[in-house]
Write an enzyme that holds these catalytic residues in place. Structure first.
Site, PDB file in Angstrom:
ATOM      1  N   PRO A   7       8.220   9.051  -8.806  1.00 57.35           N
ATOM      2  CG  PRO A   7       7.530   7.858 -11.413  1.00 57.35           C
ATOM      3  CD  PRO A   7       6.779   8.451  -9.577  1.00 57.35           C
ATOM      4  CB  ALA A  62      13.202  12.242 -14.532  1.00 55.28           C
ATOM      5  CD  GLN A  95       9.154   5.100 -13.478  1.00 59.28           C
ATOM      6  OE1 GLN A  95       9.831   6.333 -13.651  1.00 59.28           O
ATOM      7  NE2 GLN A  95       7.986   5.481 -13.196  1.00 59.28           N
ATOM      8  CB  CYS A 103       8.176   9.257 -19.049  1.00 57.07           C
ATOM      9  SG  CYS A 103       9.377  10.415 -18.867  1.00 57.07           S
TER      10      CYS A 103
END
Length: 327
Positions: A19, A21, A73, A104
């Site tokens: 993933p 962002a 996610q 994160c």
């Protein structure tokens, strides 16, 4: 045998696209899907956004059939919100996996006690996973780091906690939250996590070449690797790693094909987001992509200032013309 079982889901290879962002939206996933990673992760999706019925957040949960297996996610910090959001994904989307973000490091995420901040409260992390598992049918994966900082390395304890809560997969980035993306990944800690649990573990961080991936696999014994930022520069890293794992020779694609892929990504973003938004996103993405091309610096500079798809085409045409004149 490269198949990996994640609860009832069979991944047909050992390469996951992680993933990112602002990057791993439906347009990016659609363009990476033809390279056939075992699983592609979405960008972070706010559990509160789903709970509060935010349409933009729910739009982030849309998955097209052509994308292949996708993990959506979630991030958040309360059991109630995370469970409600997970139930929504389980019942209303085409997700193959629900991933819980516990890795994160970005300030705006951890200041709200989401992302890597969950590593500081293992009981809460375990309770979130347990309650989600009890309420959904999809497999649950968890993405973690090695710890909050060097004084609180707890990835093994956290991995065992989420496994006991019912998680089906763990992806570990080999840095602490405080390191962000500096320094090097700690392969010893990734190995320790792999040895501490029985569910599949994927290693993440510093994978820029197929050789990096093979090195991680051999040293840590993980079931597979997760690549993320390098995919922005070189989507074909997915195919390169798969070839290396299978002891096959890989012949890199031409610059022409690479530029066609970038244009297709731009067109796909225009389709889903509209040209104005797509142009703004493509400036940054194209800059990353150009850094992976021969002479990419000259391409990067005008791309970060472009105003339209038409200008993109002109810039790329001039770049290709200049390249051909040098041959």
């Amino acid at each position: 045998m490269n198949e990996i079982k994640i609860k009832d889901l069979i991944l047909d290879n050992k390469v996951l696209v992680g993933p990112m962002a602002g990057v791993s939206d439906i347009s990016f996933r659609s363009c990476v899907a033809p390279l056939k990673p075992g699983l592609i992760y979405s960008e972070m999706i706010s559990s509160k956004g789903i709970v509060y019925d935010n349409q933009r957040t729910k739009d982030m949960c849309i998955i097209e059939d052509h994308e292949g297996p996708v993990a959506l996610q979630l991030f958040g910090n309360t059991i109630e919100d995370m469970v409600e959001a997970a139930i929504y994904i389980d019942q209303n989307t085409k997700a193959s996996v629900i991933d819980i973000n516990m890795g994160c490091p970005v300030h705006k995420v951890v200041k709200g006690n989401g992302g890597a901040s969950l590593m500081k409260d293992i009981q809460l992390a375990q309770d979130i996973v347990y309650n989600i598992v009890q309420n959904v049918s999809l497999p649950i994966s968890v993405k973690i780091r090695t710890g909050w900082d060097q004084e609180s390395i707890n990835c093994v304890e956290l991995a065992q906690a989420v496994e006991s809560a019912g998680a089906s997969l763990i992806a570990i980035h080999g840095r602490t939250r405080s390191q962000m993306y500096t320094g090097s990944v700690n392969l010893d800690l990734i190995k320790a996590v792999k040895e501490a649990v029985t569910i599949p573990v994927f290693g993440n961080g510093d994978i820029k070449t197929a050789e990096d991936a093979i090195n991680m696999l051999e040293i840590t014994g993980v079931d597979g690797v997760m690549v993320a930022r390098q995919v922005m520069r070189d989507p074909w890293i997915v195919e390169k790693i798969k070839a290396a794992i299978n002891h096959e020779t890989y012949v890199d694609v031409t610059t022409e094909i690479k530029l066609e892929w970038l244009r297709n990504h731009f067109l796909t973003m225009c389709h889903y987001l509209g040209e104005d938004v797509a142009v703004k996103k493509m400036r940054g993405l194209a800059a990353q992509f150009a850094s992976g091309l021969d002479g990419g610096k000259k391409l990067k500079a005008p791309l970060v200032r472009m105003q339209s798809l038409e200008e993109f085409d002109r810039i790329v045409t001039e770049y290709k013309l200049e390249k051909s004149e040098k041959l």
